[in-house]
Write a protein that holds these residues in place. Sequence first.
Motif, PDB file in Angstrom:
ATOM      1  N   MET A 244       0.872  -1.370   0.155  1.00 40.74           N
ATOM      2  CA  MET A 244       0.045  -0.113  -0.114  1.00 40.74           C
ATOM      3  C   MET A 244       0.884   1.080   0.085  1.00 40.74           C
ATOM      4  SD  MET A 244      -1.181  -0.200   3.959  1.00 40.74           S
ATOM      5  CE  MET A 244      -2.010   1.297   4.072  1.00 40.74           C
ATOM      6  N   ARG A 245       0.201   2.284  -0.477  1.00 44.82           N
ATOM      7  CA  ARG A 245       1.140   3.412  -0.491  1.00 44.82           C
ATOM      8  C   ARG A 245       0.070   4.709  -0.700  1.00 44.82           C
ATOM      9  NH1 ARG A 245       6.730   4.114  -0.562  1.00 44.82           N
ATOM     10  NH2 ARG A 245       7.211   6.210  -1.447  1.00 44.82           N
ATOM     11  N   GLY A 246       0.634   5.900   0.084  1.00 44.25           N
ATOM     12  CA  GLY A 246      -0.267   6.998  -0.254  1.00 44.25           C
ATOM     13  C   GLY A 246       0.438   7.772  -1.271  1.00 44.25           C
ATOM     14  N   ILE A 247      -0.351   8.442  -2.130  1.00 44.27           N
ATOM     15  CA  ILE A 247       0.248   8.774  -3.587  1.00 44.27           C
ATOM     16  C   ILE A 247      -0.105  10.335  -3.686  1.00 44.27           C
ATOM     17  CG2 ILE A 247       0.057   8.775  -5.998  1.00 44.27           C
ATOM     18  CD1 ILE A 247       0.136   5.721  -5.934  1.00 44.27           C
ATOM     19  N   GLU A 248       0.849  10.862  -4.200  1.00 41.55           N
ATOM     20  CA  GLU A 248       0.550  12.237  -4.394  1.00 41.55           C
ATOM     21  C   GLU A 248       0.915  12.538  -6.045  1.00 41.55           C
ATOM     22  OE1 GLU A 248       2.602  15.125  -1.990  1.00 41.55           O
ATOM     23  OE2 GLU A 248       1.172  14.319  -0.277  1.00 41.55           O
ATOM     24  N   ASP A 249       1.833  11.872  -6.481  1.00 45.50           N
ATOM     25  CA  ASP A 249       2.071  12.117  -7.838  1.00 45.50           C
ATOM     26  C   ASP A 249       2.637  10.593  -8.693  1.00 45.50           C
ATOM     27  OD1 ASP A 249       2.642  13.355 -10.336  1.00 45.50           O
ATOM     28  OD2 ASP A 249       3.931  14.796  -9.313  1.00 45.50           O
ATOM     29  N   TYR A 250       2.727  10.835  -9.856  1.00 39.63           N
ATOM     30  CA  TYR A 250       3.097   9.623 -10.618  1.00 39.63           C
ATOM     31  C   TYR A 250       4.328   8.986 -10.075  1.00 39.63           C
ATOM     32  CZ  TYR A 250       0.014  11.769 -14.125  1.00 39.63           C
ATOM     33  OH  TYR A 250      -1.097  12.290 -14.601  1.00 39.63           O
ATOM     34  N   SER A 251       5.216   9.418  -9.738  1.00 42.07           N
ATOM     35  CA  SER A 251       6.525   8.897  -9.197  1.00 42.07           C
ATOM     36  C   SER A 251       6.086   8.077  -7.953  1.00 42.07           C
ATOM     37  CB  SER A 251       7.579  10.111  -9.058  1.00 42.07           C
ATOM     38  OG  SER A 251       7.127  10.728  -8.134  1.00 42.07           O
ATOM     39  N   ASP A 252       5.047   8.174  -7.338  1.00 35.80           N
ATOM     40  CA  ASP A 252       4.851   7.486  -5.812  1.00 35.80           C
ATOM     41  C   ASP A 252       4.237   6.104  -6.308  1.00 35.80           C
ATOM     42  OD1 ASP A 252       5.745   9.472  -4.716  1.00 35.80           O
ATOM     43  OD2 ASP A 252       3.693  10.662  -4.615  1.00 35.80           O
ATOM     44  N   ILE A 253       4.038   5.843  -7.552  1.00 31.77           N
ATOM     45  CA  ILE A 253       3.155   4.548  -7.875  1.00 31.77           C
ATOM     46  C   ILE A 253       4.338   3.425  -7.772  1.00 31.77           C
ATOM     47  CG2 ILE A 253       2.087   3.413  -9.644  1.00 31.77           C
ATOM     48  CD1 ILE A 253       0.900   6.084 -10.781  1.00 31.77           C
ATOM     49  N   TYR A 254       5.083   3.558  -8.721  1.00 29.85           N
ATOM     50  CA  TYR A 254       6.015   2.388  -8.568  1.00 29.85           C
ATOM     51  C   TYR A 254       6.425   1.647  -7.286  1.00 29.85           C
ATOM     52  CZ  TYR A 254       9.980  -0.705  -8.952  1.00 29.85           C
ATOM     53  OH  TYR A 254      10.809  -1.598  -8.807  1.00 29.85           O
ATOM     54  N   PRO A 255       6.807   2.549  -6.234  1.00 29.91           N
ATOM     55  CA  PRO A 255       7.219   1.722  -4.862  1.00 29.91           C
ATOM     56  C   PRO A 255       5.873   0.710  -4.449  1.00 29.91           C
ATOM     57  CG  PRO A 255       7.610   3.964  -4.607  1.00 29.91           C
ATOM     58  CD  PRO A 255       7.108   3.646  -6.046  1.00 29.91           C
ATOM     59  N   VAL A 256       4.736   1.010  -4.883  1.00 31.22           N
ATOM     60  CA  VAL A 256       3.669  -0.008  -4.606  1.00 31.22           C
ATOM     61  C   VAL A 256       4.142  -1.366  -5.017  1.00 31.22           C
ATOM     62  CG1 VAL A 256       1.448  -0.345  -4.660  1.00 31.22           C
ATOM     63  CG2 VAL A 256       2.079   1.769  -4.402  1.00 31.22           C
ATOM     64  N   PHE A 257       4.718  -1.161  -6.170  1.00 36.92           N
ATOM     65  CA  PHE A 257       4.950  -2.660  -6.883  1.00 36.92           C
ATOM     66  C   PHE A 257       6.445  -3.223  -6.429  1.00 36.92           C
ATOM     67  CE2 PHE A 257       1.750  -0.732  -9.607  1.00 36.92           C
ATOM     68  CZ  PHE A 257       0.699  -1.615  -9.390  1.00 36.92           C
ATOM     69  N   ARG A 258       7.128  -2.409  -5.901  1.00 42.89           N
ATOM     70  CA  ARG A 258       8.485  -2.866  -5.693  1.00 42.89           C
ATOM     71  C   ARG A 258       8.709  -4.040  -5.338  1.00 42.89           C
ATOM     72  NH1 ARG A 258      11.236   1.316  -2.662  1.00 42.89           N
ATOM     73  NH2 ARG A 258      11.475   2.487  -4.396  1.00 42.89           N
ATOM     74  N   ASP A 259       8.116  -4.685  -4.524  1.00 43.96           N
ATOM     75  CA  ASP A 259       8.196  -5.903  -4.157  1.00 43.96           C
ATOM     76  C   ASP A 259       7.815  -7.003  -5.092  1.00 43.96           C
ATOM     77  OD1 ASP A 259       9.122  -4.961  -1.479  1.00 43.96           O
ATOM     78  OD2 ASP A 259       6.822  -5.276  -0.569  1.00 43.96           O
ATOM     79  N   LEU A 260       6.798  -6.617  -5.790  1.00 46.84           N
ATOM     80  CA  LEU A 260       6.227  -7.263  -6.697  1.00 46.84           C
ATOM     81  C   LEU A 260       7.351  -7.596  -7.889  1.00 46.84           C
ATOM     82  CD1 LEU A 260       3.758  -9.113  -7.522  1.00 46.84           C
ATOM     83  CD2 LEU A 260       3.059  -6.767  -8.799  1.00 46.84           C
TER      84      LEU A 260
END
Lengths: 503, 429
Positions: free
Chosen positions: B399-415
Amino acid sequence: MTDKLLSVGSDWTFEFIEIYDREIARIAKKYQLDTYPNQIEIIRSDQMMDAYASVGMPIGYNHWSYGKQFLNVERGYKRGQMGLAYEIVINSNPCIAYLMEENSMTMQALVIAHACYGHNSFFKSNYLFKSWTDADSIIDYFVFARNFIAQCEERYGAAEVEELLDSCHALMHYGTDRYKRPYPISAAEELARQQEREEYVQRQVNDLWRTIPRSNRSRESDEVPRFPAEPQENLLYFIEKNAPLLEPWQREVVRIVRKIAQYFYPQRQTQVMNEGWATFWHYTILNDLFDEGLVDDGFMMEFIHSHSSVVAQPDFDSPWFSGINPYALGFAMMRDIRRICEHPTEEDRRWFPQMAGGDWLENLHFAMENFKDESFIQQYLSPQVIRDFHLFCIIDDDTSDTIDVSAIHDDEGYREVREALALHYNLSTREPDIQIYEIDVRGDRSLTLRHQQSSRKPLNDDTEEVLKHLYRLWGFDVYLFSYDGEEVERSFRVPKKRISLDS
Amino acid sequence: MMSYIVDRRLNSKDKSAVNRQRFIKRYKKHIKKAVADAVSRRSITDMERGESISIQQGDIDEPSFGHAEGGYRARVLPGNKEFKAGDRIQRPAGQRGGGSGQGQAGDSGEGMDDFVFQITQNEFLEFMFEDLELPNLVKRELASVETFKIVKAGISEEGTPNQMNVVRTMRSAYARRIALGAKKKRRRREILDLLESTDSADDSSRVMLQDELKLLEKKLAGIPFIDDFDLKFNVNRKEPQPSSKAVMFCLMDVSGSMDQRTKDIAKRFYILLYLFLQRNYQHTEIVFIRHHSTAREVEEEEFFYSRETGGTVVSSALKLMQEIIADRFPAEEWNIYGAQASDGDNWTNDSPICYKLLADDLLPLLQYYCYIEITDRGHQELWQYYEKLAESQGDAFAMRGIEDYSDIYPVFRDLFCRESASRAEQSSQ
């Protein structure tokens, strides 16, 4: 009969190309076409796009604008807007011409005749090319330029080199002496002397900008002689030699762009002649091949189909009209010279007393060797061609509500039409006359340009952008005054906003 | 003087590649905008093709000194029909002072087409990923089409020498030699027999036989050991390697508070997951579930672009997801992924229910579940419950709180990490 044919079917082979080249060379020799040796390169269509994109330089330095050119060519090709069949030919020794592998044997023969013997002989014998370009060393110079610019990119960063090139390109058409014959480009010397020049030029520049008082005697006269003493038309040359802030490598880049502009300068002034000459010879040579029974009807049908689309001239009111087709006009005029020699009419005898009835080949060679588009049209555009093209002259004056027809293809009009058309090919009326007028050597080092309007034609909207580029090269304020006669009609100043004088 | 003919067709391709790259770099801003527009315009499943980029001609011109319209000019035109000297022609309406530029368009500054060109699929993805700040390794993996397995696909007459099938080639050569030579060999044996048996006189017939024998020997020697058409080549075909199926559930809150920008961020979030699944599974399906106080399965278009208002009950979407899984995607056949985007609102008593649903019923069935909360306000109850989930179910829940596009990737990092680790393992074997 058929056993004399040079080839069968429409596919080409290397053997056929050699045979055709040999036969075409034989006929070219008969007509005294003097050529550089040919280097014929067979390439794929994507390579042809590269060749088109590099605007006539087989080895070019890297720059985004060639990428833009490439994307443009690629789009045109994919949409089927351009055949890519004709002819890219490099004015070098040996003369490089490209044949595209997709083409039929007929087209290959056409391009060989057109480029390898037509353009080639033009490059070798026309006076402009003889005095402005050096075919022997141009390829070496391109290599030198490419390597030098690549080195600069490594050392100073691609972005900085790109900016500098952008600025030079903006002034490229103002990088030639129009009247003085330049030194030929020699690559070997270029490389050898480059370092020496760097130091020397820098010393000279420093001298110009010396701030320490020189001696007592020049002191008292307030009247500093104007610099430059004469207005300078070669902006890039002036920058290279006098810009106060440029590094030596930057001067060398300016010089490279200038030299390349010089190499293309004759081509820009001989479009009609050059294409007309080449087209005349491919037409004549291939017809000779047919007359000798060396090619068959099918070959000729394909050739004529292609030839006639090349020399088509749409009327001014046709949707396909985009100016006068240099192939069409040049071809018609070259043919007309032959006609005037071989079958002169009474009219021809009046207009061309020296030429009518003379030796056509001799006259044609003379015309090719000693003229450029402007003077060629001035000299040779005959009433016959004016009639054939239904040429007419209009006067477009922005102070008038109407556009006036001033002359048409009749006895009263021939001279005026010829005059006006010749003027159209005069580079110095086609491009604004802008010269460096003065440098404020003792003051703020600003550079002042003068534009002398021709027929009240104003400068275009790019002017300020170009001045920004000039400012980047010069490093200090740049002014441009546009004169209509003695009156300043408009003025520009960079970097500050334009100041408008009442006019 | 001979001309020199050179075959340059084998020279390298893409001589203009460098210049093209420089052009693209220079106009990055334009291209990026065009790509962003395309991303919001296209379907999630339609990211893997190039895009045609259009740049206004004015932005791309190289300036040079020239004449503008106006002033006095004489022009010569071809194709006169009815004009006579002295005729005065009215200017075309709306045009004053200056005829159209001769020849090339370009100095008139009006009515010019935009400069249009194509970027490739790879470039498209590259530009799209740039906002998302993907690590290079991940970028390369998503953009590459290399996740193929080479499988044998029969024999062909054409191919490259390194693909030659020696056994088949020799077999075919042998058959051909038999076919072409058998008759001649038989005749040779006959002649040899005759010559031996009739060693008697009759010279002329003997000479004839010997001549024929010579001819036969010559013909037999002329049969090539290997001929062009004997050559046989292996044909290989690329097949996508993964052979299983995946389904991706996109869950989104569509209550009034979700604006178009928020949805746009969410869309990229889904795209990234989809591209990941695309690479790893042969067949990927997507289910779109939108919810406010009730949940509904919808088409993509409706999912992103139609608006509804109402309260927010997240568990309704989770329940629907559970039903759909039970109904259509049995967990033993499908790899199930969930992606949820929301602004964090939820009905007060609903969050514990969500927690329970996910922890007990859904997560055991799922490969991965990721949640993004797109908000600039403080987190609410739902976030707190999800945080608990993240602690207990670390591997499969992100999970992740997101403010901008660049915040998206960390959600998937583990994946993605997991994936590249397992890939590295495979390739080292």
